[in-house]
Scaffold this motif. Structure first.
Motif, mmCIF file in Angstrom:
data_model
loop_
_atom_site.group_PDB
_atom_site.id
_atom_site.type_symbol
_atom_site.label_atom_id
_atom_site.label_comp_id
_atom_site.label_asym_id
_atom_site.label_seq_id
_atom_site.Cartn_x
_atom_site.Cartn_y
_atom_site.Cartn_z
ATOM 1 N N PRO A 224 0.815 -1.212 0.000
ATOM 2 C CA PRO A 224 0.000 0.000 0.000
ATOM 3 C C PRO A 224 0.849 1.262 0.000
ATOM 4 C CG PRO A 224 -0.989 -1.624 1.452
ATOM 5 C CD PRO A 224 0.334 -2.194 1.009
ATOM 6 N N GLN A 384 -4.832 1.568 0.516
ATOM 7 C CA GLN A 384 -5.176 0.868 1.747
ATOM 8 C C GLN A 384 -6.602 0.334 1.637
ATOM 9 O OE1 GLN A 384 -4.436 4.234 4.486
ATOM 10 N NE2 GLN A 384 -2.884 2.941 5.447
ATOM 11 N N LYS A 421 -9.666 4.337 -1.201
ATOM 12 C CA LYS A 421 -9.443 3.073 -0.492
ATOM 13 C C LYS A 421 -10.248 1.926 -1.113
ATOM 14 C CE LYS A 421 -8.202 5.108 3.979
ATOM 15 N NZ LYS A 421 -8.250 6.518 3.562
ATOM 16 N N ALA A 488 -6.863 -0.073 7.056
ATOM 17 C CA ALA A 488 -6.810 1.299 7.561
ATOM 18 C C ALA A 488 -7.836 1.507 8.665
ATOM 19 C CB ALA A 488 -7.054 2.280 6.417
#
Length: 660
Positions: A224, A384, A421, A488
């Protein structure tokens, strides 16, 4: 050889602040200088629909420079007219959070650059917009400290302009753009298909690692935050992008082109079959432009013998012999092509639709796709992941659309916590959801601001592939996230508390419980369709409500129009075989052939006046989306029930109103 870059850049000190105050915007456009402190609150959520409204997307050359921000809305006004930016001398534009949200159209940064804009500063950017800007050399920054220095006429060092960007983004800019970078670095490369390290991974990270390419600036095992190139199993494009991609490629490489693995390139005609009934296109005199754009796609696909799916007009549908399997591109990908563990890219922000099958699917822009056509390589910055745990049990009449509208309304999502994300959906509710309903969640990852959405494949996935596609697929052991994979954040939703939802006009994040509306909201139009609500199970919801109504002699309310549009020909054929059409016709619905339709102002079902109110099952309701009127988002059963009631209403409430 890399294109030399200046050590610093000096921008014009007259900055356009995309303010919530239209007067401040107009001042800058007509030649005055406004300071940030005086500009007032900046507009958040400036969408690509506002930067370049869909009606002008038939342009893919220098003409785009006439149109940037022509759909931008502030204080109920449209303060930036066509031709206002070109020649204005404005080089820097400043806005608030989540700039460039919505459609993946590269026309937006292209229009800005062609109008003379060199730098866009915003609190945050949507992932596709920013990557598109990189690919054509439009600089983007989140550093607001640059503003005062630009206003003071100070030179800004190049390193400051790209601060915080990954090494790949910087390398692409230094090479002069993605196409020249691809020509220099992405020749004969292939993915290893193996994972070398043993670190815990999410399913998304596993699939990316199996498709990662090693280049001079990227590794075969990206983590990531790393820039990477991956090899896609499928690349698809539709008519709003193909002409631009062809123009780019032929200008850069001549003709004929040597396309990488053309058998894995798919071409869809899914936005334009009803263009002659699109007020946005008809009023602007753009129908002939659309036809030229479609011909450009057909010529390109024919020249390189690419697999093509064309949508059907109603006349063609009456003569349909079943040979043209058609539909909305990303819905068709899940219905015919994508498989668990694969990697799919398309020129549409709703490409994550196929993530419901347990594959990585994400939208890319025109330059990215043009590069992928000739190299097979697709650029991404590895994001992430958020883990979305859907627990509890859905109440009767509550659907995946209600769940995603509820999720969109969460403070952390509205504040941009999901931007860029991966949304990994899991939990007891996901286990009970059909693949069609899972696709509603992954599809609307675009509205959540995410890179993509994904659901780990399971027995339901195997059932879908077996029954819908005749594919005997067995989920492999690796096709799940590792127990100790890193996220995350984990967001839990107790779905037993999720009610029937709506999103008030202006943004999909304006979600609220339908029962919380203080007064009844009358409607003029009800629209059921689009990629997120034109699937088989969506039509089962429409049918449940409308058959109930038809059996009681009820029809669509006086003064209301109801449009139902199939997502694919397979959905249409299922509805015909199941006998659904009778109920639809008895209540007075107009049936439309597979196409994107009203969702993108591409056909019937959109408003034609600003005073009209629409309830729609589409995925986004940004200003101007679905016509000039107000658009409320709702689930398929709520759309159908509202059409019968003539006002926003859930199916449960409709049954209470007509108990017999």
């Amino acid at each position: 050889m890399q294109t030399p870059l200046p050590s610093s850049v000096r921008f014009s000190p007259r900055i356009l602040y995309l303010s919530q105050c239209p007067a401040m915007v107009k001042k800058v456009v007509v030649g005055q200088q406004v300071r940030l402190a005086d500009a007032g609150p900046l507009r958040d959520d400036v969408s690509t629909d506002e930067i370049t409204p869909i009606a002008i997307l038939t342009n893919f050359d220098d003409e785009l420079g006439r149109y940037p921000y022509s759909g931008f809305k502030a204080g109920g006004e449209f303060p930036i007219a066509v031709d206002a930016m070109r020649g204005s001398g404005i080089q820097v534009v400043v806005a608030g959070r989540r700039y460039g949200k919505g459609s993946s159209r590269e026309h937006s940064p292209a229009a800005e650059k062609l109008a003379g804009v060199q730098l866009v500063i915003a609190e945050s950017f949507e992932r596709i917009y920013r990557q598109n800007a990189d690919n054509i050399g439009l600089i983007t920054s989140t550093d607001f400290s640059l503003i005062a220095r630009i206003e003071a006429g100070e030179d800004i060092r190049w390193e400051e302009l790209v601060a915080g960007r990954d090494a790949l983004a910087a390398a692409i800019l230094r090479q002069g753009g993605l196409l020249s970078f691809g020509r220099a670095h992405l020749g004969r490369i292939s993915a290893s298909g193996e994972i070398t390290s043993t670190r815990p991974r999410t399913l998304f990270e596993k699939i990316v690692a199996r498709h990662a390419l090693t280049t001079e600036v990227t590794s075969a095992d990206p983590a990531p935050g790393d820039g990477a190139f991956v090899q896609a199993d499928w690349r698809f494009i539709h008519e709003y992008y193909t002409g631009m991609a062809a123009h780019m490629l032929h200008a850069a490489f001549g003709r004929p082109l040597s396309l990488n693995d053309p058998q894995s390139i798919l071409v869809f005609e899914d936005h334009t079959s009803y263009v002659q009934e699109s007020p946005a296109h008809v009023r602007a005199g753009l129908v002939s432009n659309v036809h030229r754009m479609v011909r450009a796609q057909r010529d390109f696909a024919g020249e390189y013998r690419l697999t093509t799916h064309r949508t059907l007009t109603e006349l063609e549908a009456r003569e349909d012999d079943g040979s043209n399997v058609a539909g909305i591109s990303h819905a068709m990908m899940a219905e015919r092509y994508a498989l668990p563990g694969q990697l799919v890219v398309g020129t549409d922000s709703h490409t994550p639709h196929s993530g419901a099958l347990g594959c990585v699917a994400f939208g890319i822009g025109t330059t990215d796709m043009a590069n992928a056509f000739v190299t097979g390589a697709v650029r991404l910055t590895v994001p992430q992941s958020l883990r979305i745990v859907l627990e509890g049990k859905l109440a009767p009449g509550v659907t995946a659309k209600d769940v995603v509208l509820h999720l969109l309304a969460q403070p952390q999502i509205r504040a941009g916590g999901g931007v860029g994300k991966v949304f990994e959906f899991t939990g007891a509710v996901i286990e009970q959801m059909s693949t069609d309903e899972r696709a509603t969640l992954t599809n609307m990852t675009a509205e959540l601001g995410g890179f993509t959405g994904i659901v780990a494949p399971d027995g339901e996935t195997e059932r879908f592939l077996r029954e819908r596609r005749g594919v005997q697929f067995v989920v492999e052991d690796w096709m799940c996230s590792d127990p100790d994979a890193s996220y995350a954040q984990t967001i839990g939703i107790d779905c037993s508390t999720v009610p029937a939802m709506v999103a008030s006009p202006g943004d999909p994040g304006n979600g609220r419980a339908l029962r919380s509306l203080g007064q009844k909201v009358r409607i003029d139009i009800a629209y059921g369709g689009s990629c997120t609500a034109g699937k088989r199970e969506d039509f089962e919801h429409y049918h449940e409500v409308l058959r109930w109504a038809a059996d009681r002699g009820l029809r669509v309310a006086s003064g209301v129009e109801l449009f139902l549009q199939f997502g694919t020909t397979a959905v249409r054929d299922h509805c015909v075989a199941a006998g659904y059409i009778d109920a639809f016709e008895r209540v007075g619905a107009r049936m439309l052939q597979p196409s994107c339709g009203a969702c993108g102002n591409c056909g019937p079902g959109g408003s034609i006046r600003s005073d009209q109110v629409t309830v729609s099952a589409i995925n986004r309701n940004f200003p101007g989306r679905g016509g000039p009127g107000s658009v409320w988002l709702a689930s398929p059963p709520t759309v159908a029930a509202s059409a019968i009631a003539g006002e926003l209403m859930s199916f449960e409430e409709l049954k209470q109103r007509f108990p017999n």
